[in-house]
Design an enzyme around this catalytic site. Structure first.
Site, short mmCIF file in Angstrom:
data_model
loop_
_atom_site.label_atom_id
_atom_site.label_comp_id
_atom_site.label_asym_id
_atom_site.label_seq_id
_atom_site.Cartn_x
_atom_site.Cartn_y
_atom_site.Cartn_z
N HIS A 1 0.86 -1.19 0.00
CA HIS A 1 0.00 0.00 0.00
C HIS A 1 0.89 1.24 0.00
O HIS A 1 1.89 1.29 0.72
CB HIS A 1 -0.88 -0.01 1.25
CG HIS A 1 -1.92 1.05 1.27
ND1 HIS A 1 -1.63 2.38 1.54
CD2 HIS A 1 -3.25 1.00 1.02
CE1 HIS A 1 -2.76 3.08 1.48
NE2 HIS A 1 -3.75 2.28 1.16
N CYS B 1 -3.92 2.60 -4.60
CA CYS B 1 -4.78 3.43 -3.77
C CYS B 1 -4.79 4.81 -4.42
O CYS B 1 -3.83 5.58 -4.28
CB CYS B 1 -4.26 3.49 -2.33
SG CYS B 1 -5.28 4.57 -1.31
N HIS C 1 -7.83 0.34 -4.11
CA HIS C 1 -8.58 1.19 -3.20
C HIS C 1 -8.99 2.39 -4.01
O HIS C 1 -8.13 3.16 -4.45
CB HIS C 1 -7.67 1.71 -2.08
CG HIS C 1 -7.34 0.71 -1.02
ND1 HIS C 1 -6.53 1.03 0.06
CD2 HIS C 1 -7.70 -0.58 -0.85
CE1 HIS C 1 -6.43 -0.04 0.85
NE2 HIS C 1 -7.12 -1.03 0.31
N ASP D 1 -12.94 3.17 -0.99
CA ASP D 1 -12.15 3.52 0.20
C ASP D 1 -12.73 4.81 0.80
O ASP D 1 -13.19 5.69 0.05
CB ASP D 1 -10.69 3.71 -0.26
CG ASP D 1 -9.71 3.62 0.88
OD1 ASP D 1 -10.07 3.13 1.95
OD2 ASP D 1 -8.54 4.02 0.66
N HIS D 2 -12.67 4.91 2.10
CA HIS D 2 -13.07 6.12 2.84
C HIS D 2 -14.27 6.87 2.28
O HIS D 2 -14.13 7.70 1.38
CB HIS D 2 -11.92 7.14 2.90
CG HIS D 2 -10.66 6.61 3.43
ND1 HIS D 2 -9.53 7.36 3.50
CD2 HIS D 2 -10.33 5.39 3.92
CE1 HIS D 2 -8.54 6.63 4.00
NE2 HIS D 2 -9.01 5.43 4.27
N TYR E 1 -15.00 4.95 7.45
CA TYR E 1 -15.56 3.63 7.18
C TYR E 1 -17.00 3.48 7.65
O TYR E 1 -17.43 2.39 8.03
CB TYR E 1 -14.67 2.56 7.81
CG TYR E 1 -13.35 2.41 7.07
CD1 TYR E 1 -13.27 1.60 5.94
CD2 TYR E 1 -12.22 3.11 7.45
CE1 TYR E 1 -12.08 1.47 5.24
CE2 TYR E 1 -11.03 3.00 6.75
CZ TYR E 1 -10.97 2.18 5.65
OH TYR E 1 -9.80 2.05 4.95
C1 DNO Z 1 -6.62 3.41 5.57
C2 DNO Z 1 -5.93 2.30 4.96
C3 DNO Z 1 -4.57 1.99 5.55
C4 DNO Z 1 -4.10 0.69 4.96
C5 DNO Z 1 -2.73 0.29 5.37
C6 DNO Z 1 -2.30 -0.90 4.57
O1 DNO Z 1 -7.76 3.59 5.40
O2 DNO Z 1 -5.87 2.46 3.60
O3 DNO Z 1 -4.65 1.88 6.92
O4 DNO Z 1 -4.92 -0.33 5.39
O5 DNO Z 1 -1.84 1.32 5.20
O6 DNO Z 1 -1.34 -1.58 5.28
#
Ligand code: DNO
Length: 406
Positions: free
Chosen positions: A244, A282, A309, A362-363, A379
């Site tokens: 990531h 991501c 992501h 994501d988020h 989340y």
């Molecule tokens: C946050 C996530 C990070 C991710 C880590 C992967 O929302 O994208 O915490 O899980 O960095 O190891």
């Protein structure tokens, strides 16, 4: 072939239930054994029990499949001894390998992890109010300097920032009461969901001090050492690694950062060339840097794209950003989605079996009923559901348009 729609679940204590996830339309679950202390082996028994819990509803008289699969691990944390290249690192690497082998035995195909020193993802405000009353996550550079230079009072930090930013930060610090300062401190170092570490101010400074002789070059070597050991094991175990990126993708507190750009990824892939040594695209992390060409990264590095992501950020004038809704902001989500779908179609044409790449929204923003609930920042169910629904629609539109095959 459609992307595999997944959802991050924080385990049995997550206010979002597995049934909620199913109703949101996901089929894959992304989770971790958060209760296992950082550095310990993830045992087969624990993995098996959690997998059963994710995939089966055993509360019924006749147990029923939930319609969900544990498809990604996010994350097995990398111990600080490994990150710092300390003498004891081999012990922790051995444990990591063992965990990967156990994950492989369970048939969980993807492992997302990060190599950020001391802090995992970092924000300064978890409740930034948007025009419509929704709440978003934010990284405000001025607030960050307030913390670094005026609350933590890290030596040398004032030389790092441009003087007009420092001046702004000083004024802001002076206008903040104790409560506001404490709130900022907590937001930055007390650990966001999924970050395995949380610190007091003193512990935090001590941790930073451990990095005083580790620059980017040395840190990169430490990552390479780790990868040379674990990537072959991941390959043999059938587990695809997905590193990531740094979030945000630049140095914080003078700490090294080595997973922020396309070049960084190339270095990582050169350490061990295999699709098992891949990355997480991501878009929200890489996308904060205007010099990262997200679509080009997917086009050029797509064969190593093991997890996506998807989210967007909106940059501000001081190198900070807030999280935009999934189809707005600075990320060209159409372009990224099209590139990912083209990568999948390429895989299909060469009979690569992993032609349904796991992705998750994501988020999300905190919206509607979730505004009054206790949720994990970024989340909450409804905001993520909105994001996923938008992404799903975008994907279908692109598929149907035929653009993937042009
Ligand atoms: C946050 C996530 C990070 C991710 C880590 C992967 O929302 O994208 O915490 O899980 O960095 O190891």
């Amino acid at each position: 072939m459609a992307l595999e729609q997944t959802w991050r679940w924080y385990g049995p204590n997550d206010p979002v239930t597995l049934q909620d996830i199913r109703q949101a339309g996901a089929t894959g679950v992304v989770t971790a054994l958060h209760e296992i202390p950082n550095g310990d082996v993830w045992g087969e028994k624990e993995l098996e029990a959690r997998k059963r819990f994710v995939e089966w509803d055993d509360s019924l008289i006749s147990p029923k499949k939930r319609g969900l699969t544990w498809s990604v691990i996010e994350s097995i944390p990398v111990h600080e001894e490994i990150k710092q290249g300390k003498p004891n690192r081999d012990y922790f690497i051995q444990n990591y390998k063992q965990s990967i082998q156990n994950v492989g035995k369970m048939g969980i195909p993807v492992l997302c992890y990060n190599f950020m020193p001391v802090v995992d993802w970092t924000r300064t405000n978890l409740n930034f109010e948007l025009d419509d009353g929704a709440r978003a996550l934010m990284f405000d550079m001025i607030d960050f300097i307030v913390f670094d230079t005026f609350i933590l009072r890290r030596k040398g930090s004032d030389e790092l920032y441009e003087s007009h930013l420092l001046e702004k930060a000083k004024q802001r610090f002076e206008s903040m009461d104790r409560e506001k300062r404490y709130e900022l401190e907590k937001t930055i170092i007390a650990g966001l969901p999924g970050a395995e570490e949380s610190y007091s101010l003193e512990q935090f400074q001590a941790k930073l001090d451990e990095y005083k002789d580790i620059d980017d070059g040395q840190y990169r070597e430490n990552l390479a050492y780790f990868l040379k050991e674990i990537a072959p094991v991941a390959e043999q175990s059938g587990v695809k690694l997905a590193i990531h990126p740094d979030d945000p993708p630049f140095s914080l507190f003078g700490l090294p950062r080595v997973v922020s750009t396309e070049k960084d990824l190339e270095f990582i892939f050169n350490v061990y060339d295999s699709i098992y040594n891949g990355f997480t695209m991501c878009t929200g992390s890489f996308g904060v840097r205007p010099d990262n060409d997200l679509v080009g990264m997917v086009q050029r590095l797509g064969s190593k794209l093991n997890f996506a992501h998807l989210r967007s950020t909106q940059r501000d004038e001081y190198k900070g950003f807030h999280e935009a809704s999934h189809l707005r902001g600075d990320v060209d989500m159409y372009g990224v989605m099209l590139a990912i779908l083209k990568e999948q179609s390429k895989r299909k044409s060469v009979y690569r079996p992993d032609d349904s790449i796991p992705m998750r929204a994501d988020h999300g923003h905190t919206i509607l009923d979730d505004l009054d609930k206790k949720t994990n920042p970024g989340y909450s169910a409804i905001g993520l559901l909105r994001g996923m629904a938008e992404l799903r629609g975008l994907e279908m539109g692109i598929e149907k348009s035929g653009a993937v095959y042009k």
